[in-house]
Structure formats: structure tokens, C-alpha cells
Design an enzyme around this catalytic site. Structure first.
Site, PDB file in Angstrom:
ATOM      1  CB  SER A  29      50.373  46.099  20.342  1.00 27.88           C
ATOM      2  OG  SER A  29      50.403  47.443  19.888  1.00 27.88           O
ATOM      3  CE  LYS A  43      34.125  14.241  42.771  1.00 26.30           C
ATOM      4  NZ  LYS A  43      35.285  14.222  43.650  1.00 26.30           N
ATOM      5  CG  ASN A 100      58.341  56.329  22.461  1.00 28.53           C
ATOM      6  OD1 ASN A 100      57.772  55.424  21.845  1.00 28.53           O
ATOM      7  ND2 ASN A 100      59.590  56.681  22.232  1.00 28.53           N
ATOM      8  CB  SER A 151      31.448  14.275  38.818  1.00 28.52           C
ATOM      9  OG  SER A 151      31.844  13.151  38.062  1.00 28.52           O
ATOM     10  CG  ASN A 161      33.780  18.217  41.970  1.00 31.65           C
ATOM     11  OD1 ASN A 161      33.938  17.494  42.947  1.00 31.65           O
ATOM     12  ND2 ASN A 161      33.643  17.736  40.745  1.00 31.65           N
ATOM     13  CG  HIS A 165      52.808  23.382  62.262  1.00 29.89           C
ATOM     14  ND1 HIS A 165      54.051  23.626  61.740  1.00 29.89           N
ATOM     15  CD2 HIS A 165      52.763  24.088  63.436  1.00 29.89           C
ATOM     16  CE1 HIS A 165      54.742  24.410  62.560  1.00 29.89           C
ATOM     17  NE2 HIS A 165      53.978  24.722  63.595  1.00 29.89           N
ATOM     18  CD  GLN A 185      53.602  46.277  20.755  1.00 26.48           C
ATOM     19  OE1 GLN A 185      53.656  47.378  20.226  1.00 26.48           O
ATOM     20  NE2 GLN A 185      53.640  45.152  20.069  1.00 26.48           N
ATOM     21  CD  GLU A 213      38.783  21.990  42.826  1.00 26.03           C
ATOM     22  OE1 GLU A 213      39.537  21.014  42.743  1.00 26.03           O
ATOM     23  OE2 GLU A 213      37.600  21.961  42.437  1.00 26.03           O
TER      24      GLU A 213
HETATM   25  N1  ARG Z   1      52.377  49.828  20.558  1.00 28.68           N
HETATM   26  C1  ARG Z   1      53.462  50.444  21.235  1.00 28.68           C
HETATM   27  C2  ARG Z   1      53.517  49.950  22.674  1.00 28.68           C
HETATM   28  O1  ARG Z   1      52.575  49.445  23.119  1.00 28.68           O
HETATM   29  C3  ARG Z   1      53.319  51.921  21.235  1.00 28.68           C
HETATM   30  C4  ARG Z   1      54.595  52.675  21.366  1.00 28.68           C
HETATM   31  C5  ARG Z   1      55.400  52.521  20.141  1.00 28.68           C
HETATM   32  N2  ARG Z   1      56.548  53.336  20.125  1.00 28.68           N
HETATM   33  C6  ARG Z   1      57.563  53.128  19.282  1.00 28.68           C
HETATM   34  N3  ARG Z   1      58.575  53.920  19.377  1.00 28.68           N
HETATM   35  N4  ARG Z   1      57.552  52.152  18.417  1.00 28.68           N
HETATM   36  O2  ARG Z   1      54.497  50.062  23.350  1.00 28.68           O
END
Ligand code: ARG
Length: 469
Positions: A29, A295, A116, A289, A297, A168, A334, A302
């Protein structure tokens, strides 16, 4: 960012085989959660200081770790930090970099902590700041709406600008343009309130919940909560690491704001068309455009309307992620971050664009007033005239409906009807009466609290100005 290297995982103790390459890519991540680096290091600094105070680490260990973390933070801020995919996420990138810097003592930072509660605290810090920032930006746009409302209480001719009010999307009754602006100001006021309420409810620190069950270490969760600017620690460790309703609430406030901005966008798009001709958007916020030279726009509006789709999607996405997960942490969670980042970024931009664009938008008072007069918009006033003279309102409605039918069949307005035609509909009516029903009179008559009469709108404006610094 993708590095060929793969050092030993921070969790690698029980593993004999290296992680599969595609798994590493899928699992990581760091590509997006590096955005939480500042919050992550703030959390670690609070945690390590508390470990020192609790006598879990020595003062020297604490000092080494703190100095190391400051060095890592400096590298990140300078853009010289090497983010590594094999180190999976922001937490392990920071911790591994700390170990590279200060050696094995870095490993003591994670005492009495889990990723966590670490990710939960980082993400709460981020989301709380994002909620307060969007609240502030929403307030800025609201102030713009109020200023526009005040500006259009006097047009070039001295009178307040009149706009057709619709239901309406059929002309209903004349209103003041200022009244329309104040309607959006009212929506934005609630939007701001929703962000502030959400920020208040998420103002609890999950740090110290550890993996899920708390920790045997003699930690002080109140101290870390206070150090991080939270009102208090979360009361239940399972909830602390397993819940994401703070993010859902943020995304929900975002979705409602996006819906309001999308309605505004739709009106601006419509009113800027040649057919309506109510307003001209500024060149700075419109595009041309490549083929049609004439034009201009309304792309900003939008896109603001279109982006409501992704902001709603971010809410639906996280609701769906959360709904099937058993307590407490699951890796599914995640998936909580990108939608929050995206809704935050999207709305930050749209709010700023509108705050810049609206004051530069020119409203055409003659066109809006002429449109407000068409479509029998004062028919209700005529019915009210009869009702004031004692005719039951339902009967008055029927009489005026007949006149509207007559006028519309013969391609005329109410004020074009002859005296005979009007009198034939009801003996109390004269052509003079129908002619006196101007849009100005119609607007002025709507004196009820919250109505569109200029005095009432001015009261709304004054109250809003007093509430805004
Ligand atoms: N990258 C993880 C997340 O965003 C961090 C927590 C990971 N915890 C674990 N028990 N693998 O949730």
C-alpha cells in the site's frame, strides 16, 4: 519505486520462502499510504515518548529513536526518502529506514504497538484534519454565496435582481437571485456542520489498542491521545482497530456536499446556455472548442457535476468493503484510504474553483427578470388577490387556472387579457388588477419568514454575515 531489493521482512520470523513478486505488488500500500507519513511519524513520536515515561524504554533509547525519526521525517520532506515496495507500507518503510539509520534499537519502537493501531491512528489523524480543512473551505464558499447574495440585492437599476423560481424546472414564482444564493449558503452551512460533527466524533485515539486485545505493557493511552491532539482514547480495543465508520462519516459528508455542488453546477450550466442567457461564466473558468469557434463551455461546472459520481462511489466503495469484515482488523481495510484521499482532493479543488468563479460570474438582470415574468409566474398572486377578497382559495385557483388556459391557448400573457375576458372569469377581477401583478410586487409580497421578499432576504444575509467572521 519498484526496487529489485528485498530485505528480510519485519514480520519475516516464521517464513522460510520469499514473498511471490505479484503478491508483493498486490499487497503493498506504500504507493498511496506514503501520504500518511507525517501522521505516522507523529504517532511514533508520541508512542516512544510515552514508552519512556512509562519506564518501558530508557531515556537514551527514546532519544535515539526520536532523533532517528526526525531524520527520517526530514528525508521524506526533502523528497530524498527511498520508498520501497518490498517494505510494503508507510509504517514498515519508516521503521525499516529508522533501523537503517540507528540500528537495532529501532526495533524497540514497536513495543506495545501493532500496525493495526498504528494505521488506525494515522488514518484518523489524516481524516480529522481533512474534515476540518473541508469544513473551512466549505465556509469560504458559503461566505462567497452570502457576498453574492448581498451584491445582487441591488442591481444596476437599484432594484434587487429577480430570477424565475422553478419547480419541476417549470417557471413557478419569481424569486430574488439573492434568495437563490442564500439557499446554497444554507446547504453549505449544514455541510460544514457535518464535517465538524464528524471530526468531533472521530476525535479519539486508537493508539494502544495494539493488535486487537490491548497490551500487557503498562502504557498510558491517555498520554498518547493527548499528545496527538485527540480528545480521548477509544474505549474498546477491538473497536479501535476494527472500525472505519469515522472514514464512512467523512465520505458521507463529502457525498452530500458533492450532491449540493452538483445541483449548483447543473443550474449554472443551464443558466449559461444561449437559450436561458441568465449568466455569463468568466473566461478564466470556461474552455473553448477546437472545431467550433463560437463555443464557451462550462467545463468546471460539468466536471464538478461529474465528479460527484466518484465521490458517491468512494462512499459506496468503503461501505461495501466494511460490511462483510469480521472484527477486528482485516486486510480489506487497507482499501479504506484511496477513496478518502480522492474525495478530499476532489472537493478541495471544486470548493476553491467555485469560490473563485462565482464572484466573476456576470448575471443578466434584464434577462432573468424577463424570464421570471413569463410562464404565468404571477398566477398565484392573482389567486391570492381573489382569496383576499373572500373567495375561497380553491375557487380562486380554478378561476385563475381558466384565465391561464385562455391566455396560453391564444399565445398571450395574463396581462394581455382584455377587461371583458377577465371580468367574465370573475366579477371581482379587472384588467387593471392583472396588469398590476408585476414580478416585483410578487416578490415583495412574500414576506413570510424565510420568504423571498427583499427585507426577508436581507435578514438572511445579515444573519449569515454575523455568523461568518
Ligand atoms: N497497510 C496496512 C493497512 O493499510 C497496515 C495495517 C497492516 N496490518 C496487518 N495486520 N497486516 O491497513
Amino acid at each position: 519505486m519498484i526496487q529489485p531489493k528485498q530485505d528480510k521482512k519485519l514480520w519475516g520470523g516464521r517464513f522460510a520462502e520469499a514473498t511471490d513478486g505479484l503478491v508483493e505488488l498486490f499487497n503493498a500500500s506504500v504507493g498511496f499510504d506514503q501520504r500518511l507519513a507525517e501522521q505516522d511519524i507523529r504517532g511514533s513520536l508520541a508512542h516512544v515518548a510515552m514508552l519512556g515515561q512509562a519506564g518501558i524504554l530508557t531515556a537514551e533509547e527514546v532519544a535515539q529513536i526520536q532523533e532517528g525519526l526526525q531524520g527520517v521525517l526530514a528525508d521524506i520532506r526533502a523528497g530524498t526518502f527511498e520508498w520501497r515496495l518490498d517494505r510494503e507500507d508507510v509504517h514498515m518503510n519508516v521503521e525499516a529506514a529508522l533501523r537503517d539509520r540507528i540500528g537495532p534499537v529501532a526495533g524497540k519502537l514497536h513495543t506495545a504497538r501493532s500496525r493495526n493501531d498504528q494505521v488506525a491512528v494515522d488514518f484518523r489523524l489524516f481524516t480529522k484534519e481533512a474534515a476540518l480543512d473541508l469544513a473551512a473551505k466549505t465556509r469560504v464558499l458559503r461566505a462567497v454565496m452570502v457576498a453574492e447574495a448581498e451584491k445582487h440585492l441591488t442591481s444596476a437599476g437599484g432594484e434587487a435582481v429577480i430570477l424565475p423560481g422553478y419547480t419541476h424546472l417549470q417557471v413557478a414564482q419569481p424569486i430574488l437571485l439573492s434568495h437563490w444564493f442564500m439557499a446554497y449558503a444554507a446547504m453549505l452551512e449544514r455541510d460544514e456542520g457535518r464535517f465538524r460533527d464528524a471530526a468531533e466524533r472521530m476525535d479519539e485515539s486508537p493508539l494502544g489498542s495494539s493488535a486487537l486485545a490491548g497490551t500487557p505493557w503498562p502504557i498510558d493511552r491517555h498520554a498518547t491521545a493527548a499528545a496527538l491532539g485527540f480528545a480521548r482514547p477509544t474505549a474498546n480495543s477491538l473497536d479501535g482497530v476494527g472500525s472505519r465508520d469515522f472514514a464512512l462519516e467523512f465520505l458521507s459528508a463529502c457525498a452530500i456536499l458533492a450532491a449540493h455542488l452538483s445541483r449548483l453546477s447543473e443550474e449554472l450550466i443551464l443558466y449559461s446556455t444561449f437559450e436561458f442567457g441568465f449568466l455569463t461564466l468568466p473566461d478564466s473558468h470556461t474552455t473553448g472548442s477546437s472545431i467550433m469557434p463560437q463555443k464557451k463551455n462550462p467545463d468546471v461546472s460539468e466536471l464538478a457535476r461529474g465528479k460527484a459520481g466518484r465521490v458517491f462511489g468512494n462512499l459506496m466503495g468503503l461501505l461495501t468493503v466494511v460490511k462483510g469484515t469480521p472484527l477486528a482488523y482485516n486486510k480489506d481495510l487497507q482499501e479504506d484510504k484511496e477513496g478518502v484521499f480522492d474525495s478530499y482532493d476532489t472537493l478541495s479543488t471544486v470548493l476553491r474553483l467555485y469560490a473563485d468563479m462565482l464572484p466573476k460570474t456576470a448575471w443578466h438582470a434584464a434577462a432573468t427578470k424577463a424570464a421570471a415574468a413569463r410562464g404565468f409566474s404571477t398566477a398565484t398572486d392573482l389567486a391570492d388577490f381573489l382569496a383576499r377578497a373572500g373567495v375561497p382559495f380553491r375557487e380562486a385557483h380554478e378561476v385563475v387556472g381558466g384565465l391561464v388556459g385562455l391566455a396560453s391557448r391564444t399565445g398571450r400573457q395574463l396581462w394581455d387579457l382584455t377587461d371583458e375576458e377577465v371580468r367574465a372569469a370573475h366579477p371581482l377581477l379587472t384588467a387593471e388588477v392583472t396588469r398590476s401583478l408585476t414580478v416585483e410586487e410578487s416578490v415583495k409580497a412574500r414576506q413570510s419568514y424565510g420568504g423571498t421578499a427583499p427585507e426577508r432576504v436581507r435578514e438572511q444575509v445579515e444573519a449569515a454575515k454575523a455568523a461568518l467572521p
